[in-house]
Scaffold this active site. Structure first.
Site, PDB file in Angstrom:
ATOM      1  N   TRP A 144       0.750  -1.362   0.021  1.00  0.00           N
ATOM      2  CA  TRP A 144      -0.042  -0.253  -0.135  1.00  0.00           C
ATOM      3  C   TRP A 144       0.836   1.240   0.066  1.00  0.00           C
ATOM      4  O   TRP A 144       0.357   2.415  -0.026  1.00  0.00           O
ATOM      5  CB  TRP A 144      -1.101   0.297   1.371  1.00  0.00           C
ATOM      6  CG  TRP A 144      -0.287  -0.489   2.459  1.00  0.00           C
ATOM      7  CD1 TRP A 144      -0.390  -1.756   2.974  1.00  0.00           C
ATOM      8  CD2 TRP A 144       0.682   0.117   3.485  1.00  0.00           C
ATOM      9  NE1 TRP A 144       0.412  -1.964   4.160  1.00  0.00           N
ATOM     10  CE2 TRP A 144       1.292  -0.568   4.472  1.00  0.00           C
ATOM     11  CE3 TRP A 144       1.109   1.483   3.378  1.00  0.00           C
ATOM     12  CZ2 TRP A 144       1.910  -0.303   5.357  1.00  0.00           C
ATOM     13  CZ3 TRP A 144       1.967   1.790   4.261  1.00  0.00           C
ATOM     14  CH2 TRP A 144       2.229   1.070   5.596  1.00  0.00           C
ATOM     15  N   ASN A 145       2.131   1.110   0.189  1.00  0.00           N
ATOM     16  CA  ASN A 145       2.680   2.276   0.465  1.00  0.00           C
ATOM     17  C   ASN A 145       3.108   3.115  -0.878  1.00  0.00           C
ATOM     18  O   ASN A 145       3.084   4.498  -0.876  1.00  0.00           O
ATOM     19  CB  ASN A 145       4.315   2.299   1.246  1.00  0.00           C
ATOM     20  CG  ASN A 145       5.203   1.221   0.415  1.00  0.00           C
ATOM     21  OD1 ASN A 145       4.655   0.542  -0.369  1.00  0.00           O
ATOM     22  ND2 ASN A 145       6.243   1.310   0.543  1.00  0.00           N
ATOM     23  N   LYS A 168      -2.754  -7.685  -8.168  1.00  0.00           N
ATOM     24  CA  LYS A 168      -3.583  -7.432  -7.090  1.00  0.00           C
ATOM     25  C   LYS A 168      -3.029  -6.505  -6.128  1.00  0.00           C
ATOM     26  O   LYS A 168      -1.890  -6.701  -5.423  1.00  0.00           O
ATOM     27  CB  LYS A 168      -3.446  -9.053  -6.163  1.00  0.00           C
ATOM     28  CG  LYS A 168      -4.685  -9.422  -5.259  1.00  0.00           C
ATOM     29  CD  LYS A 168      -4.929  -8.526  -4.476  1.00  0.00           C
ATOM     30  CE  LYS A 168      -4.202  -8.747  -2.982  1.00  0.00           C
ATOM     31  NZ  LYS A 168      -4.489  -7.589  -1.961  1.00  0.00           N
ATOM     32  N   SER A 219       5.554  -7.210   2.833  1.00  0.00           N
ATOM     33  CA  SER A 219       6.374  -7.729   3.888  1.00  0.00           C
ATOM     34  C   SER A 219       6.932  -9.055   4.096  1.00  0.00           C
ATOM     35  O   SER A 219       6.719  -9.910   2.917  1.00  0.00           O
ATOM     36  CB  SER A 219       5.338  -7.857   5.245  1.00  0.00           C
ATOM     37  OG  SER A 219       4.431  -8.998   4.948  1.00  0.00           O
ATOM     38  N   GLU A 240      10.439  -8.714  -3.354  1.00  0.00           N
ATOM     39  CA  GLU A 240      10.938  -7.435  -3.070  1.00  0.00           C
ATOM     40  C   GLU A 240      10.237  -7.295  -1.710  1.00  0.00           C
ATOM     41  O   GLU A 240       9.110  -6.723  -1.593  1.00  0.00           O
ATOM     42  CB  GLU A 240      10.667  -6.278  -3.754  1.00  0.00           C
ATOM     43  CG  GLU A 240      11.196  -6.595  -5.168  1.00  0.00           C
ATOM     44  CD  GLU A 240      12.771  -6.307  -5.394  1.00  0.00           C
ATOM     45  OE1 GLU A 240      13.156  -5.613  -4.498  1.00  0.00           O
ATOM     46  OE2 GLU A 240      13.190  -6.525  -6.396  1.00  0.00           O
ATOM     47  N   CYS A 274      10.242   1.322   1.266  1.00  0.00           N
ATOM     48  CA  CYS A 274      11.147   0.214   1.867  1.00  0.00           C
ATOM     49  C   CYS A 274      12.441   0.620   2.016  1.00  0.00           C
ATOM     50  O   CYS A 274      13.163  -0.018   2.796  1.00  0.00           O
ATOM     51  CB  CYS A 274      10.825  -0.727   0.893  1.00  0.00           C
ATOM     52  SG  CYS A 274      11.072  -0.553  -0.661  1.00  0.00           S
TER      53      CYS A 274
HETATM   54  P1  NAD Z   1       1.867  -7.123   3.047  1.00  0.00           P
HETATM   55  O1  NAD Z   1       2.815  -8.339   3.073  1.00  0.00           O
HETATM   56  O2  NAD Z   1       0.895  -7.240   4.506  1.00  0.00           O
HETATM   57  O3  NAD Z   1       0.992  -7.405   1.813  1.00  0.00           O
HETATM   58  C1  NAD Z   1       1.321  -7.162   0.510  1.00  0.00           C
HETATM   59  C2  NAD Z   1       0.385  -7.610  -0.380  1.00  0.00           C
HETATM   60  O4  NAD Z   1       0.310  -9.126  -0.314  1.00  0.00           O
HETATM   61  C3  NAD Z   1      -1.075  -7.257  -0.390  1.00  0.00           C
HETATM   62  O5  NAD Z   1      -1.633  -6.955  -1.580  1.00  0.00           O
HETATM   63  C4  NAD Z   1      -1.809  -8.127   0.460  1.00  0.00           C
HETATM   64  O6  NAD Z   1      -3.213  -8.189   0.344  1.00  0.00           O
HETATM   65  C5  NAD Z   1      -1.252  -9.401  -0.135  1.00  0.00           C
HETATM   66  N1  NAD Z   1      -1.197 -10.699   0.525  1.00  0.00           N
HETATM   67  C6  NAD Z   1      -1.331 -10.907   1.969  1.00  0.00           C
HETATM   68  N2  NAD Z   1      -1.283 -12.104   2.263  1.00  0.00           N
HETATM   69  C7  NAD Z   1      -1.300 -12.662   1.162  1.00  0.00           C
HETATM   70  C8  NAD Z   1      -0.999 -14.186   0.534  1.00  0.00           C
HETATM   71  N3  NAD Z   1      -1.232 -15.160   1.654  1.00  0.00           N
HETATM   72  N4  NAD Z   1      -0.892 -14.596  -0.539  1.00  0.00           N
HETATM   73  C9  NAD Z   1      -0.815 -13.514  -1.377  1.00  0.00           C
HETATM   74  N5  NAD Z   1      -0.933 -12.265  -1.191  1.00  0.00           N
HETATM   75  C10 NAD Z   1      -1.045 -12.004  -0.052  1.00  0.00           C
HETATM   76  O7  NAD Z   1       2.724  -5.946   3.120  1.00  0.00           O
HETATM   77  P2  NAD Z   1       2.124  -4.430   3.106  1.00  0.00           P
HETATM   78  O8  NAD Z   1       1.829  -4.251   4.497  1.00  0.00           O
HETATM   79  O9  NAD Z   1       1.207  -4.177   2.222  1.00  0.00           O
HETATM   80  O10 NAD Z   1       3.329  -3.771   2.519  1.00  0.00           O
HETATM   81  C11 NAD Z   1       4.546  -3.169   3.411  1.00  0.00           C
HETATM   82  C12 NAD Z   1       5.662  -3.819   3.343  1.00  0.00           C
HETATM   83  O11 NAD Z   1       6.180  -3.977   2.049  1.00  0.00           O
HETATM   84  C13 NAD Z   1       6.858  -3.433   4.140  1.00  0.00           C
HETATM   85  O12 NAD Z   1       7.483  -4.577   4.782  1.00  0.00           O
HETATM   86  C14 NAD Z   1       7.774  -2.906   3.093  1.00  0.00           C
HETATM   87  O13 NAD Z   1       9.129  -3.001   3.330  1.00  0.00           O
HETATM   88  C15 NAD Z   1       7.451  -3.741   1.772  1.00  0.00           C
HETATM   89  N6  NAD Z   1       7.948  -3.113   0.671  1.00  0.00           N
HETATM   90  C16 NAD Z   1       8.996  -3.451  -0.106  1.00  0.00           C
HETATM   91  C17 NAD Z   1       9.489  -2.876  -1.281  1.00  0.00           C
HETATM   92  C18 NAD Z   1      10.822  -3.254  -1.948  1.00  0.00           C
HETATM   93  O14 NAD Z   1      11.025  -2.726  -3.081  1.00  0.00           O
HETATM   94  N7  NAD Z   1      11.496  -4.180  -1.350  1.00  0.00           N
HETATM   95  C19 NAD Z   1       8.578  -1.795  -1.692  1.00  0.00           C
HETATM   96  C20 NAD Z   1       7.510  -1.311  -1.123  1.00  0.00           C
HETATM   97  C21 NAD Z   1       7.199  -2.083   0.114  1.00  0.00           C
END
Ligand code: NAD
Length: 501
Positions: A144-145, A168, A219, A240, A274
């Protein structure tokens, strides 16, 4: 967040800066995702057959469309994230427009057939070609960020390579993707090549179950689940994940520049990047001056509900539970002896807020130095020298990015090379992400597997196909039956000659 709306399961989308519900989107079922996948697969060959030029036309039109619809796009992003106008303009609008142009221009070069030369004695007079062909149907799951940059953004190279894509987006921020999907349709993308599957984790899991390759940003905990399911299905996964990026300030740094970068890149997007600067190590001789300057700058930040250009510097947090995480990290630090020099509380009561916060007297026993905070906090730690800074920078499960500040760029580079991170900036931070030619990815498992950007950032959406073409074609080759002693002896001599070392 969930209710019934028109008889189907819906997700209410909030403006996190105000707490208002601004839209409802469907919470798609696995059956609906399977239908999107069926249509995506059926549409993909036509998209692939358009070739690089045909696809580039659509992508370039979309680059212009983004600029023509910039106001509405930024408004949409701000409304579902609560971020400042400039955070959306600098890190999302500009990225999205540039990325459409970049992948349209670079896909033909990164994915061109490669002529391969072999040293094998069996392949003289053969033509060897490595070809990159699209995997077919790519799934992209995003956080979401940055709903455009880190979620929709990964669809662009996947499309440029000739794939169909199901995106998604996060259930917290689906509106940006739906808006951009309208743009792609208006720019002539064939129907069903791109689809948005709105929903929660279960919808994401259904996407992983349908596609030929999964690109996930989010995450570390969810990344692990995706990797396990991808392993069961034997499909490639690019992940990522989280970060806890360190900044090192050496004693000879330009302290004003270092302080500005620390204040800006720890608070940019309310710290929800991130590759935010999440912890800072400063050599003892310049520690006091650095802390004083950073604190003044962070104290001067204007936080509030963004209502247009220049209205605030920092907006709200986007994901409601993030408020508790930030609070837990600050309170844990406070309880263990840290001092809060500015901020340190939630601030506004409507919406999801935490004040820009600077912490000192911190150490690695504290959550704020070890866990990803993903909020507007900057813990600063005094270190004796560069050696201690490097050791502490590397003392993390994460390894996404890092920053080193010193006027001696050769020394800073030597420090950078010893930091276990996917990217290290010197006298700068975060802007490496805008160089689409430069690979970006985690160096440690906690930060992910794979890369975005650069040649690898599009080749991952392809499978290799090796072509082996025999142009001189006698009826019989000399290594074939019948085996004879004299030919075997001759071959043995030849092998010795070729393998002299
Ligand atoms: P999250 O892992 O909670 O959710 C990410 C996505 O995964 C959402 O769309 C969610 O609905 C989906 N999801 C959740 N459970 C799932 C499952 N079991 N199977 C498939 N999809 C599923 O992460 P968040 O809170 O949305 O984002 C924040 C995190 O993202 C932070 O840790 C941040 O560091 C990371 N991030 C990393 C980068 C990078 O480039 N490395 C970039 C942006 C954000």
């Amino acid at each position: 967040m969930m209710d019934d709306h028109n008889g189907s399961r819906q997700i209410a989308v909030e403006n996190p800066a105000t707490g208002e519900v601004i839209a409802h989107v469907p919470d798609m079922t696995p059956e609906q995702v399977a239908e999107l996948a069926r249509r995506g697969r059926a549409a993909q060959p036509v998209w692939e057959a358009l070739g690089f030029d045909g696809r580039a036309k659509v992508l370039k039109r979309m680059q212009r469309w983004i600029m023509d619809n910039a106001d509405e796009l930024v408004r949409t992003i701000c409304s579902e994230t609560g971020k400042a106008y400039e955070d959306a303009q600098i890190a999302e609008l500009s990225y999205g427009a540039a990325a459409f142009g970049f992948w349209a221009d670079h896909a033909p070069r990164y994915l061109a057939d490669e002529r391969i030369h072999s040293s094998s004695i069996f392949v003289k007079n053969k033509r060897l070609v490595l070809r990159y062909r699209p995997v077919g149907l790519v799934g992209v799951i995003g956080p979401w960020n940055y709903p455009l940059t880190n979620s929709f953004g990964d669809c662009i190279p996947a499309l440029a390579a000739g794939n169909s894509v199901i995106l998604k987006p996060s259930e917290i921020t689906p509106l940006t993707s739906l808006f951009l999907a309208k743009g792609l349709a208006a720019c002539g993308l064939p129907a069903d090549v791109f689809a948005v599957a709105t929903g929660r984790g279960a919808t994401g899991a259904a996407v992983v179950d349908e596609v030929d390759m999964i690109m996930f940003t989010g995450s570390t905990a969810t990344g692990r689940k995706i990797a396990m399911r991808a392993a069961e299905r034997l499909i490639p996964a690019s992940l990522e994940l989280g970060g806890k990026d360190p900044m090192i300030v050496l004693a000879d740094a330009n302290i004003e520049r270092a302080a500005n970068h620390a204040a800006y890149y720890s608070m940019f997007n309310c710290g929800q990047t991130c590759i935010s600067i999440e912890r800072c190590y400063v050599e003892a001789p310049v520690y006091d001056e650095f802390v004083a300057r950073v604190t003044d700058k962070v104290r001067a930040i204007r936080q509030g509900v963004p209502t247009g250009p220049g209205t605030v510097d920092v907006g709200s947090l986007t994901f409601p539970p993030q408020v508790e995480t930030v609070e837990r990290h600050v309170e844990d630090a406070r309880a263990r002896g840290a001092k809060i020099l500015t901020g340190g509380k939630r601030g506004r009561t409507t919406g999801y807020w935490y004040e820009p916060t600077v912490l000192v007297d911190v150490n690695h026993d504290m959550a704020c130095m070890r866990e990803e905070t993903f909020g507007p906090t900057l813990p600063i730690m005094k270190v004796a020298d560069a050696e201690e800074a490097i050791r502490l920078a590397n003392d993390s499960e994460y390894g996404l990015c890092a920053a080193v500040f010193s006027r001696d760029t050769a020394r800073a580079e030597a420090v950078a090379r010893r930091i276990n991170a996917g990217a290290v900036t010197i006298n700068d931070a975060l802007l490496n992400y805008t160089a689409l030619e430069l690979p970006m990815g985690g160096a440690k498992p906690g930060s992910g597997i794979g890369y975005r950007h650069g040649a690898g950032g599009i080749r991952k959406y392809c499978r290799h196909q090796s072509l082996f073409i025999s142009r001189i074609n006698p009826g019989w080759d000399p290594h074939m039956y019948p085996y004879t002693a004299w030919r075997s002896r001759l071959f043995a001599r030849l092998l010795r000659l070729l393998n002299r070392g």
